[in-house]
Design a protein around this motif. Structure first.
Motif, short mmCIF file in Angstrom:
data_model
loop_
_atom_site.label_atom_id
_atom_site.label_comp_id
_atom_site.label_asym_id
_atom_site.label_seq_id
_atom_site.Cartn_x
_atom_site.Cartn_y
_atom_site.Cartn_z
N SER A 18 0.69 -1.23 -0.03
CA SER A 18 -0.10 -0.08 0.06
C SER A 18 0.90 1.29 0.05
O SER A 18 2.13 1.49 0.45
CB SER A 18 -0.76 0.07 1.09
N LYS A 19 0.49 2.18 -0.73
CA LYS A 19 1.09 3.56 -0.73
C LYS A 19 -0.08 4.53 -1.14
O LYS A 19 -1.15 4.41 -1.35
CB LYS A 19 2.07 3.59 -2.01
N VAL A 20 0.57 5.82 -0.80
CA VAL A 20 -0.24 7.06 -1.21
C VAL A 20 -0.16 7.27 -2.79
O VAL A 20 1.03 7.48 -3.30
CB VAL A 20 0.01 8.06 -0.53
N TRP A 21 -1.17 7.34 -3.51
CA TRP A 21 -1.15 7.40 -5.09
C TRP A 21 -1.33 8.89 -5.16
O TRP A 21 -0.82 9.35 -5.94
CB TRP A 21 -2.27 6.52 -5.57
N ILE A 22 -2.37 9.62 -4.47
CA ILE A 22 -2.85 11.06 -4.71
C ILE A 22 -2.79 11.63 -3.28
O ILE A 22 -3.57 11.22 -2.49
CB ILE A 22 -3.94 11.09 -5.31
N ASP A 23 -2.26 12.88 -3.31
CA ASP A 23 -2.41 13.64 -2.25
C ASP A 23 -2.19 14.98 -2.72
O ASP A 23 -1.28 15.80 -2.95
CB ASP A 23 -1.13 13.50 -1.15
N ASP A 24 -3.67 15.65 -2.88
CA ASP A 24 -3.62 16.98 -3.36
C ASP A 24 -4.96 17.60 -2.97
O ASP A 24 -5.51 17.11 -2.13
CB ASP A 24 -3.86 17.01 -5.10
N VAL A 25 -4.76 19.01 -3.39
CA VAL A 25 -6.33 19.85 -3.01
C VAL A 25 -7.24 19.47 -4.37
O VAL A 25 -6.55 20.09 -5.47
CB VAL A 25 -5.84 21.16 -2.75
N SER A 26 -8.19 19.07 -4.05
CA SER A 26 -9.11 18.89 -5.39
C SER A 26 -9.58 20.18 -6.11
O SER A 26 -9.70 21.26 -5.50
CB SER A 26 -10.46 18.37 -4.72
N SER A 27 -9.36 20.05 -7.40
CA SER A 27 -9.50 21.27 -8.39
C SER A 27 -10.89 21.12 -9.11
O SER A 27 -11.14 21.54 -10.12
CB SER A 27 -8.42 21.10 -9.40
#
Length: 148
Positions: A18-27
């Motif tokens: 397991s890993k973080v795939w997306i870590d962002d602020v939704s656009s």
């Protein structure tokens, strides 16, 4: 608030770890009508959902209800005095009031007053959301395609 939603999406790497795939602020925030802004966090289009793809399903442009056998996870902000819109979707909706207060109008009975922390399970009923307060109300909605 809906313009600053942090999304953390996990996945498994090529070794099954397991890993973080997306870590962002939704656009994806967009105004659907005056006083109402929604942000799509994630969507699916199959049942059961496919969790192996590499497409960011939070970036899809989706309509109010999900596609057949699909889901939508959306966060909506209702400003005070928002434009009303009595509507129905053939979905089961799970909703959590994250911030503020709002009234849910149905065809029968008085409006249901909801506050931060309240949870709604809506089963394909005609309804409307009206913010008569002085502060914005933010609700997280998970819509799942259903049949009657």
């Amino acid at each position: 608030m809906v313009n600053n939603i942090r999304r953390v999406v996990t996945a498994n790497d090529q070794n099954g770890k397991s890993k973080v795939w997306i870590d962002d602020v939704s656009s994806t925030a967009k105004v659907s009508r005056p006083g109402v802004t929604g942000t799509v966090v994630w969507t699916t289009d199959t049942m059961p959902p496919d969790i192996t793809g590499s497409e960011d399903l939070g970036l899809r442009d989706v309509a109010r209800p999900p596609v057949h056998q699909g889901t939508i996870f959306r966060v909506i902000e209702f400003e005070p005095g928002n434009t009303t819109d009595m509507h129905i979707t053939e979905t089961i909706d799970y909703a959590i009031v994250l911030k503020g207060k709002i009234d849910m109008k149905l065809e029968q009975g008085p409006p249901v007053h909801l506050e931060e922390g309240d949870i709604i399970v809506q089963r394909a009923t005609l309804h409307d959301w009206v913010n008569t307060g002085k502060e914005a109300c933010v609700i997280a909605f998970i819509l799942i395609d259903a049949h009657e």
